[in-house]
Design a protein around this motif. Structure first.
Motif, short mmCIF file in Angstrom:
data_model
loop_
_atom_site.label_atom_id
_atom_site.label_comp_id
_atom_site.label_asym_id
_atom_site.label_seq_id
_atom_site.Cartn_x
_atom_site.Cartn_y
_atom_site.Cartn_z
N ARG A 224 15.89 -1.26 37.29
CA ARG A 224 15.94 -1.13 35.84
C ARG A 224 16.70 0.16 35.57
O ARG A 224 16.24 1.25 35.87
N LEU A 225 17.86 0.03 35.02
CA LEU A 225 18.66 1.23 34.74
C LEU A 225 18.96 1.25 33.26
O LEU A 225 19.64 0.39 32.74
N SER A 226 18.41 2.24 32.58
CA SER A 226 18.64 2.39 31.16
C SER A 226 19.55 3.59 30.96
O SER A 226 19.55 4.52 31.76
N SER A 227 20.27 3.59 29.86
CA SER A 227 21.29 4.63 29.66
C SER A 227 20.68 6.01 29.47
O SER A 227 21.32 7.02 29.73
N TRP A 228 19.41 6.08 29.03
CA TRP A 228 18.83 7.41 28.79
C TRP A 228 18.72 8.23 30.07
O TRP A 228 18.83 9.45 30.04
N LEU A 229 18.53 7.58 31.20
CA LEU A 229 18.34 8.35 32.43
C LEU A 229 19.63 9.08 32.85
O LEU A 229 19.60 10.30 33.00
N PRO A 230 20.77 8.39 33.00
CA PRO A 230 22.00 9.13 33.32
C PRO A 230 22.42 10.09 32.20
O PRO A 230 22.99 11.15 32.47
N GLN A 231 22.11 9.74 30.96
CA GLN A 231 22.46 10.65 29.85
C GLN A 231 21.70 11.98 29.98
O GLN A 231 22.28 13.07 29.94
N TRP A 232 20.41 11.90 30.15
CA TRP A 232 19.60 13.11 30.25
C TRP A 232 19.91 13.87 31.55
O TRP A 232 19.90 15.09 31.57
N TRP A 233 20.20 13.12 32.60
CA TRP A 233 20.57 13.76 33.88
C TRP A 233 21.82 14.61 33.69
O TRP A 233 21.90 15.76 34.12
N THR A 234 22.80 14.04 33.01
CA THR A 234 24.05 14.76 32.74
C THR A 234 23.79 15.98 31.88
O THR A 234 24.24 17.09 32.18
N GLU A 235 23.01 15.79 30.82
CA GLU A 235 22.76 16.89 29.88
C GLU A 235 21.92 18.02 30.51
O GLU A 235 21.99 19.16 30.09
N GLU A 236 21.14 17.70 31.52
CA GLU A 236 20.30 18.71 32.16
C GLU A 236 20.98 19.31 33.40
O GLU A 236 20.34 20.00 34.19
N GLY A 237 22.28 19.01 33.58
CA GLY A 237 23.03 19.68 34.63
C GLY A 237 23.19 18.91 35.92
O GLY A 237 23.65 19.47 36.92
N GLY A 238 22.80 17.65 35.94
CA GLY A 238 22.96 16.84 37.15
C GLY A 238 24.42 16.67 37.53
O GLY A 238 25.26 16.41 36.66
N ARG A 239 24.75 16.84 38.80
CA ARG A 239 26.14 16.77 39.25
C ARG A 239 26.43 15.57 40.14
O ARG A 239 27.61 15.25 40.36
N ALA A 240 25.41 14.97 40.74
CA ALA A 240 25.67 13.91 41.72
C ALA A 240 24.66 12.77 41.58
O ALA A 240 23.50 13.00 41.22
N VAL A 241 25.13 11.56 41.84
CA VAL A 241 24.26 10.38 41.83
C VAL A 241 24.56 9.48 43.02
O VAL A 241 25.67 9.49 43.57
N SER A 242 23.52 8.74 43.42
CA SER A 242 23.72 7.63 44.35
C SER A 242 23.29 6.36 43.62
O SER A 242 22.65 6.44 42.57
N PHE A 243 23.65 5.22 44.18
CA PHE A 243 23.28 3.94 43.58
C PHE A 243 22.40 3.18 44.57
O PHE A 243 22.75 3.09 45.75
N GLY A 244 21.28 2.65 44.09
CA GLY A 244 20.40 1.92 44.99
C GLY A 244 19.77 0.71 44.32
O GLY A 244 19.23 0.82 43.21
N SER A 245 19.85 -0.43 44.98
CA SER A 245 19.23 -1.64 44.42
C SER A 245 17.76 -1.73 44.77
O SER A 245 17.00 -2.43 44.12
#
Ligand SMILES: [Zn+2]
Ligand SMILES: [Zn+2]
Length: 281
Positions: A224-245
């Motif tokens: 379940r991937l909702s847009s708020w998670l990457p949005q808040w991650w970006t806004e809080e300084g997150g620089r890297a992501v991985s993708f996992g099913s």
């Protein structure tokens, strides 16, 4: 192009049935599926648990996992058969030479058990170590959100989950924080209505900030991937992501990836040089 699926389970995970069950052969079947759908790379991140006080009800677990619940009601996950697992990885690399197959684990509550894990297993053998928070303290024991929702107010479960995140970051063994929205999976809709992340926004942001400050990547778990998670991650300084099913069966491999990749591009993340590299911004 699909990016690597960096959170995949096979028969070597205790909740899929084990290498001697009907799930046997899942690793090879998953590699076959990867070739079929054009997935260039994947990481088999098997469950890696050392919990001894995991309270559980059998109805919360698939049959394969329920086998590991003892008479006192504790789930005692069997240790990962590291040698068997690596032999299977080597076999799949021979069978599927065009596919990039990385080794890994999904390390549960590493902050509580990493000393013991290190004594038993050479963690440097794994290409990827994902860190997962599956259980929370309940008295002297631990339990999963799915269990706690039956005992506690739903808001208290969500808050307890997010509050434990900074403690887990004291661990030095893992590089990717998985499914931060794990407690959302079993949110009790009937009792509490639809889950509204904004009600927990400050706590989610604090957890994300702590993960970002620790220099780790955040997993985009596509169950379940909702847009708020990457949005808040970006806004809080997150620089890297991985993708996992978080696939436990071959057909779930890379599920939701096209949408997830598109969403992360929208937030300014770009793929690495190779499909198994983290996406960064
Ligand atoms: Zn997990
Ligand atoms: Zn998993």
């Amino acid at each position: 192009m699909l990016t690597a699926d960096s959170h995949v389970h096979s028969e070597w995970s205790w909740d899929t049935g084990g290498p001697h069950s009907e799930a046997s052969g899942t690793m090879a079947a998953t590699c076959e599926q990867a070739q079929r759908i054009g997935l260039p790379a994947l990481v088999f991140t098997e469950h890696f648990d050392f919990e001894e006080t995991w309270r559980a009800g059998t109805e919360e677990f698939p049959v394969a996992a329920s086998r590991h619940i003892n008479e006192a009601g504790y789930l005692v996950p069997p240790p990962l058969d590291v040698e068997g697992y690596f032999a299977a990885i080597a076999g799949c690399r021979r069978l599927f030479p065009d596919l990039t197959i990385l080794s890994g684990v999904e390390f549960g509550q590493p902050h509580l058990v990493e000393d013991r894990a290190r004594q038993l297993v050479d963690l440097t053998r794994f290409d990827r170590i994902n860190g997962s928070l599956h259980t929370l303290p309940v008295g002297p024991d631990r339990a999963e959100p799915v269990t706690l929702y039956r005992w506690w107010d739903p808001d208290d479960v969500m808050s307890a989950y997010l509050d434990e995140v900074p403690a887990m970051l004291a661990s030095t063994t893992f590089e990717v924080f998985t499914h931060l929205d794990y407690a959302v999976r079993h949110w009790p809709l009937e009792q509490a209505g639809p889950f509204d992340p904004r009600r927990f926004e400050e706590q989610f942001r604090a957890a994300l900030r702590a993960i970002a400050e620790s220099g780790r990547a955040l997993e985009m778990n596509t169950r379940r991937l909702s847009s708020w998670l990457p949005q808040w991650w970006t806004e809080e300084g997150g620089r890297a992501v991985s993708f996992g099913s978080d696939a436990h069966v071959p057909t779930a491999l890379a599920s939701g990836f096209p949408e997830a990749q598109h969403m992360l591009e929208h937030f300014g993340f770009r793929r690495g040089r190779r499909p198994e590299h983290l996406w960064t911004r």
